[in-house]
Design a protein around this motif. Structure first.
Motif, PDB file in Angstrom:
ATOM      1  N   SER A   1       0.819  -1.220   0.000  1.00 27.17           N
ATOM      2  CA  SER A   1       0.000   0.000   0.000  1.00 27.17           C
ATOM      3  C   SER A   1       0.847   1.263   0.000  1.00 27.17           C
TER       4      SER A   1
ATOM      5  N   ASP B   1       3.149   2.051  -1.896  1.00 26.97           N
ATOM      6  CA  ASP B   1       3.522   2.450  -3.252  1.00 26.97           C
ATOM      7  C   ASP B   1       2.327   2.900  -4.084  1.00 26.97           C
ATOM      8  N   GLN B   2       1.148   2.980  -3.479  1.00 27.61           N
ATOM      9  CA  GLN B   2      -0.057   3.274  -4.247  1.00 27.61           C
ATOM     10  C   GLN B   2      -0.526   4.716  -4.110  1.00 27.61           C
ATOM     11  N   GLN B   3      -0.310   5.344  -2.961  1.00 32.06           N
ATOM     12  CA  GLN B   3      -0.797   6.695  -2.738  1.00 32.06           C
ATOM     13  C   GLN B   3       0.379   7.633  -2.475  1.00 32.06           C
ATOM     14  N   PRO B   4       0.263   8.895  -2.907  1.00 34.40           N
ATOM     15  CA  PRO B   4       1.410   9.819  -2.774  1.00 34.40           C
ATOM     16  C   PRO B   4       1.824  10.073  -1.328  1.00 34.40           C
ATOM     17  N   HIS B   5       0.851  10.257  -0.420  1.00 35.23           N
ATOM     18  CA  HIS B   5       1.239  10.557   0.957  1.00 35.23           C
ATOM     19  C   HIS B   5       1.874   9.343   1.632  1.00 35.23           C
ATOM     20  N   LEU B   6       1.469   8.133   1.222  1.00 35.32           N
ATOM     21  CA  LEU B   6       2.116   6.942   1.769  1.00 35.32           C
ATOM     22  C   LEU B   6       3.521   6.764   1.198  1.00 35.32           C
ATOM     23  N   GLN B   7       3.728   7.182  -0.033  1.00 33.42           N
ATOM     24  CA  GLN B   7       5.079   7.142  -0.597  1.00 33.42           C
ATOM     25  C   GLN B   7       6.013   8.091   0.152  1.00 33.42           C
TER      26      GLN B   7
ATOM     27  N   ASN C   1      -6.639   2.542   7.861  1.00 33.17           N
ATOM     28  CA  ASN C   1      -6.160   3.924   8.004  1.00 33.17           C
ATOM     29  C   ASN C   1      -5.190   4.080   9.178  1.00 33.17           C
TER      30      ASN C   1
END
Length: 204
Positions: free
Chosen positions: A153, A155-161, A195
């Motif tokens: 997960s 690698d899927q959303q910008p804030h998680l990256q 979350n």
């Protein structure tokens, strides 16, 4: 009057060449040590506010054992300006900050920031289990380098990256750090579920 014997020029040239060869041979080991030396100067400042509970303090001590490249500092007053953290990080040569903030002696918030210009992330810490509470705990070496494991997960959303990059810079022990051991005998995993970010340490 006796005549002085002139020293041959050829012998002087041979001596100069031999001295130059010895100097080159002496410089070669120094170049080898410089190439294999410690280059990554990443350091993490670990500090807390006043009024944290014993569980939060034990959690901070556990993180200090997992991060041999961290620098600890005294507690900050709750009324102190947060800008002083950048000054403390600058004095200790740290590029990342882990700040434990306690409110009403109940809620624990963890700030992860890059000093001095950011970015910064604020986490509400819950479901804390320290090393002293666990049974069948491993016996990894103190100062050994961890293997970081991230969920897909991240690698899927910008804030998680962005979080993944900050976690990597803070929790990854630099190679050939003076206080680290050249072994990988534990894994620090990061999972994103409901979350929330779940951080766990698996020991060999």
């Amino acid at each position: 009057m006796g005549k002085r014997k002139a020293t041959p020029v050829a012998n002087e040239a041979e001596l100069q060449q031999s001295n130059a060869g010895e100097r080159k041979a002496a410089k070669q080991p120094k170049l080898a040590t410089e190439a294999s030396g410690f280059k990554n100067k990443e350091k993490v400042l670990l500090l807390s506010s006043r009024g944290i509970t014993h569980r939060s303090r034990h959690l901070m001590l556990d993180l200090a054992q997992l991060l041999p490249h961290c620098k600890r500092d005294s507690k900050l007053d709750t009324k102190t300006d947060r800008g002083i953290i950048n000054e403390v990080a600058d004095m200790k040569g740290c590029s990342s900050v882990l700040f434990f903030e306690s409110r009403k002696r109940k809620d624990l918030y963890i700030w992860l920031a890059r000093a001095p210009d950011g970015p910064s992330i604020k986490f509400h810490c819950a479901n804390v289990h320290t090393m002293a509470e666990l049974k069948l705990s491993g016996n990894h070496l103190k100062g050994s380098r961890p293997v970081l494991s991230f969920d897909a997960s991240f690698d899927q959303q910008p804030h998680l990256q962005l979080m993944k990059e900050m976690f990597t810079q803070s929790f990854a022990t630099p190679r050939r750090h003076p206080k680290s051991k050249p072994f990988h005998d534990h894994v620090i995993s990061f999972h994103f579920l409901d979350n929330r970010i779940w951080l766990r340490n698996y020991q060999a």
